[in-house]
Write an enzyme that holds these catalytic residues in place. Structure first.
Site, PDB file in Angstrom:
ATOM      1  N   ASP A  51      -0.175   5.097   1.065  1.00 29.77           N
ATOM      2  CA  ASP A  51      -0.399   6.078   2.128  1.00 29.77           C
ATOM      3  C   ASP A  51      -0.380   5.438   3.509  1.00 29.77           C
ATOM      4  O   ASP A  51      -1.102   4.476   3.772  1.00 29.77           O
ATOM      5  CB  ASP A  51      -1.747   6.784   1.923  1.00 29.77           C
ATOM      6  CG  ASP A  51      -1.745   7.636   0.676  1.00 29.77           C
ATOM      7  OD1 ASP A  51      -0.943   8.571   0.606  1.00 29.77           O
ATOM      8  OD2 ASP A  51      -2.539   7.347  -0.240  1.00 29.77           O
ATOM      9  N   ASP A  91       0.860  -1.169   0.000  1.00 25.21           N
ATOM     10  CA  ASP A  91       0.000   0.000   0.000  1.00 25.21           C
ATOM     11  C   ASP A  91       0.911   1.238   0.000  1.00 25.21           C
ATOM     12  O   ASP A  91       2.117   1.122   0.252  1.00 25.21           O
ATOM     13  CB  ASP A  91      -0.848  -0.073   1.281  1.00 25.21           C
ATOM     14  CG  ASP A  91      -1.585   1.201   1.568  1.00 25.21           C
ATOM     15  OD1 ASP A  91      -2.332   1.652   0.688  1.00 25.21           O
ATOM     16  OD2 ASP A  91      -1.401   1.778   2.665  1.00 25.21           O
TER      17      ASP A  91
HETATM   18  O1  C5P Z   1      -2.569   4.550  -0.484  1.00 27.49           O
HETATM   19  P1  C5P Z   1      -3.795   4.159   0.300  1.00 27.49           P
HETATM   20  O2  C5P Z   1      -4.558   3.066  -0.350  1.00 27.49           O
HETATM   21  O3  C5P Z   1      -3.492   3.920   1.728  1.00 27.49           O
HETATM   22  O4  C5P Z   1      -4.735   5.482   0.243  1.00 27.49           O
HETATM   23  C1  C5P Z   1      -5.929   5.533   0.918  1.00 27.49           C
HETATM   24  C2  C5P Z   1      -5.910   6.472   2.103  1.00 27.49           C
HETATM   25  O5  C5P Z   1      -6.233   7.792   1.660  1.00 27.49           O
HETATM   26  C3  C5P Z   1      -6.999   6.083   3.076  1.00 27.49           C
HETATM   27  O6  C5P Z   1      -6.455   5.390   4.166  1.00 27.49           O
HETATM   28  C4  C5P Z   1      -7.688   7.389   3.471  1.00 27.49           C
HETATM   29  O7  C5P Z   1      -7.567   7.699   4.840  1.00 27.49           O
HETATM   30  C5  C5P Z   1      -7.003   8.456   2.647  1.00 27.49           C
HETATM   31  N1  C5P Z   1      -7.960   9.339   1.951  1.00 27.49           N
HETATM   32  C6  C5P Z   1      -7.797  10.705   2.048  1.00 27.49           C
HETATM   33  N2  C5P Z   1      -8.666  11.552   1.389  1.00 27.49           N
HETATM   34  C7  C5P Z   1      -9.665  11.055   0.621  1.00 27.49           C
HETATM   35  C8  C5P Z   1      -9.824   9.674   0.496  1.00 27.49           C
HETATM   36  C9  C5P Z   1      -8.941   8.839   1.180  1.00 27.49           C
HETATM   37  O8  C5P Z   1      -6.867  11.156   2.729  1.00 27.49           O
HETATM   38  N3  C5P Z   1     -10.463  11.895  -0.016  1.00 27.49           N
HETATM   39 MG    MG Z   2      -2.823   3.151   3.490  1.00 24.95          MG
END
Ligand code: C5P
Ligand code: MG
Length: 275
Positions: free
Chosen positions: A29, A27
């Site tokens: 983030d 993954d």
């Molecule tokens: O790279 P990863 O799959 O972890 O990215 C998803 C993350 O992005 C989620 O864990 C969520 O907290 C974050 N997110 C965000 N803003 C959004 C949608 C998701 O920060 N609008």
């Molecule tokens: Mg993540």
């Protein structure tokens, strides 16, 4: 570790099988990037853009409201994935709609990343370089923003040829302004390598039957679903937030759980041992 004996056995088996059988699925983030630095939260790829000069103050407030509503749901251990799924789709969809309204320019994304607080975990250099050195493919599977995360690893100097990224990509018009997002939305509950292979992507992963999976969300556990002829999988999970509430669930799901660990030390130690 819930079962150290199992971990030891998998490592031994993978080590015997050799580096040519291994792939790493990670993954992005809060897994490859830090959750916090000096007590301050670090941004996700979405947050990098949300907090940038490309977004109007009004839109920033709207994106922040969404984060305040949906992030607590994302990490709520009392709700099932099934309950959360439609809400997560709602979050991503609303956020992407707002971003498209901002007429974001592709040529400014580099500046936005450079000016952000994005931070890869300590030890990232060794992690990426070691995988390159041993020709082990790294699939970064992210529900974040592909254009932004690629720029983060490019600026860090680790976007090596063995790195493949699957994520949400922006679609720009002929003047370089964001008009939509490409393809099917990737959110935290639909990450599966099998669905990539079916689309003909990343065929070279098909011959790699041993998987090191690294994630931070319970949704990341399905990333290896559909890996061809999977023989062994070792799952490493970063538990960054709401530790006490979620520890048991993480220990039941991941082979190794790293609690508030902002480094790549454990994945690196494992890789050094395997190669
Ligand atoms: O790279 P990863 O799959 O972890 O990215 C998803 C993350 O992005 C989620 O864990 C969520 O907290 C974050 N997110 C965000 N803003 C959004 C949608 C998701 O920060 N609008
Ligand atoms: Mg993540």
């Amino acid at each position: 570790m819930g079962d150290p004996h199992r971990v030891e056995e998998i490592i031994k088996t993978m080590q015997k099988a050799g580096t040519s059988t291994i792939q790493v699925i990670s993954d992005f983030d809060m897994t490859l990037t830090r959750f916090a630095y000096n007590g301050k939260r670090c941004p996700t790829s979405h947050n990098i853009l949300d907090n940038s000069k490309l977004i109007s103050e009004e839109c920033k407030a709207q994106l922040k409201d969404l984060l305040n509503i949906y992030y607590p749901i994302e990490i709520d251990s009392k709700r099932t994935a099934k309950e959360k799924l439609p809400l997560m789709v709602e979050w991503w969809t609303k956020a992407h709609t707002l971003l498209v309204q901002q007429r974001i320019r592709k040529d400014l994304l580099q500046d936005v990343v450079r000016e952000s607080d994005a931070m890869l975990r300590k030890g990232y250099q060794l992690f990426f370089d070691h995988l390159l050195e041993h020709s082990i493919p790294l699939l970064i599977f992210s529900a974040g923003l592909g254009d932004v995360l690629e720029e983060v690893i490019r600026q860090a100097g680790v976007f090596h040829p063995n790195v493949k990224v699957f994520s949400n990509y922006m679609d720009f018009d002929e003047t370089g302004v964001l008009k939509a997002f490409k393809g099917e939305l990737i959110h935290i509950y639909n990450k599966r390598e099998g669905s990539l292979l079916n689309t003909g992507h990343f065929q070279e992963l098909k011959s790699r039957h041993n998987v090191l999976l690294v994630g931070d969300s319970l949704g990341d556990l399905t990333m290896a679903d559909g890996v061809h002829g999977m023989e062994n999988i070792l799952k490493i999970g970063f538990l960054n937030d709401k530790v006490e509430e979620r520890k048991t669930a993480y220990l039941n799901a991941y082979d190794i759980v790293l609690v508030k660990d902002e480094t790549m030390d454990v994945p690196n130690a494992l890789l050094l041992h395997l190669t």
